[in-house]
Design an enzyme around this catalytic site. Structure first.
Site, PDB file in Angstrom:
ATOM      1  N   CYS A  70       0.653  -0.793   0.020  1.00  0.00           N
ATOM      2  CA  CYS A  70      -0.266   0.029  -0.104  1.00  0.00           C
ATOM      3  C   CYS A  70       1.042   1.375   0.019  1.00  0.00           C
ATOM      4  O   CYS A  70       1.662   1.593   0.393  1.00  0.00           O
ATOM      5  CB  CYS A  70      -0.968  -0.011   1.380  1.00  0.00           C
ATOM      6  N   ASP A  71       0.381   2.105  -0.594  1.00  0.00           N
ATOM      7  CA  ASP A  71       1.269   3.437  -0.502  1.00  0.00           C
ATOM      8  C   ASP A  71       0.174   4.750   0.094  1.00  0.00           C
ATOM      9  O   ASP A  71      -1.224   4.734  -0.801  1.00  0.00           O
ATOM     10  CB  ASP A  71       2.381   4.155  -1.647  1.00  0.00           C
ATOM     11  N   SER A  72       0.137   5.704   0.574  1.00  0.00           N
ATOM     12  CA  SER A  72      -1.360   7.048   0.535  1.00  0.00           C
ATOM     13  C   SER A  72      -0.246   7.971  -0.163  1.00  0.00           C
ATOM     14  O   SER A  72       0.799   8.780   0.978  1.00  0.00           O
ATOM     15  CB  SER A  72      -1.632   6.792   1.513  1.00  0.00           C
TER      16      SER A  72
END
Length: 206
Positions: A70-72
């Site tokens: 994941c990456d935000s």
């Protein structure tokens, strides 16, 4: 029904806690992928590429497993914000963010190394920030919390005090959209309940 190992390619305590909250205790293996290698002006494209790269980096080490990366990123007034590099940068960002609204993008990649399938999705949530004075901004930054978070705030922590409302998925803002995870698992032929309490404690592989 076969249930593969569930591996989290992240060192994020918030993502781990979200998974544990829904009964998944994953193997934790941060990818240590160099995010500076990826450059894009398109935030959705950027978080999707970064999430995929993180998962792909560790996938060869985990046959017959599900790898979650994941990456935000937060976009406010046309600026893309990841983690701030210094307290001064965090203060400057909050002076821009306060009283405005931003868009939080979280890229999700799930690699099924048994089926040799990869799915990439993006969760998008609108975040409305409260108006803050300079002393409040400085106090929040001095707490250290904003320096650990994409977008300079943690919705599940002190930062939640400074968010007036959100539109969209709450957990997406924390770093992992649980509804989106359920949907991706279903697309791969799994049910979320297969992974409940699959491990008594997370196995950290730092």
């Amino acid at each position: 029904m076969f249930s593969p190992n569930f591996v989290l390619a992240s060192a994020s305590p918030a993502r781990l806690k979200l998974l544990q909250t829904i009964g998944i205790n994953p193997i934790v293996r941060p990818s240590h992928f160099d995010e500076s290698k990826i450059v894009s002006d398109n935030p959705r494209e950027l978080v999707e590429i970064l999430a995929k790269s993180k998962a792909q980096t560790i996938a060869p080490d985990f046959p017959e497993s599900l790898i979650l990366g994941c990456d935000s990123l937060l976009v406010v007034r046309g600026e893309i914000y990841g983690k701030p590099n210094s307290p001064e940068e965090a203060i400057a960002r909050w002076e821009t963010m306060q009283g405005h609204h931003g868009t939080l993008y979280t890229g999700h990649t799930l690699i099924d190394t048994k089926q040799h399938k990869t799915l990439v999705r993006c969760g998008i949530t609108e975040v409305y920030f409260a108006s803050l004075d300079r002393p409040t901004i400085e106090a929040y930054v001095n707490s250290g919390e904003p320096l650990k978070c994409a977008g300079c705030f943690a919705l599940e922590g002190k930062g939640g005090l400074f968010v007036d409302k959100i539109e969209g998925c709450h957990s997406n803002v924390i770093g992992l959209s649980l509804p989106l995870l359920r949907q991706i698992l279903q697309e791969l032929g799994y049910q979320i309940a297969q992974f409940w309490d699959s491990r008594s404690t997370p196995k950290n592989e730092y």
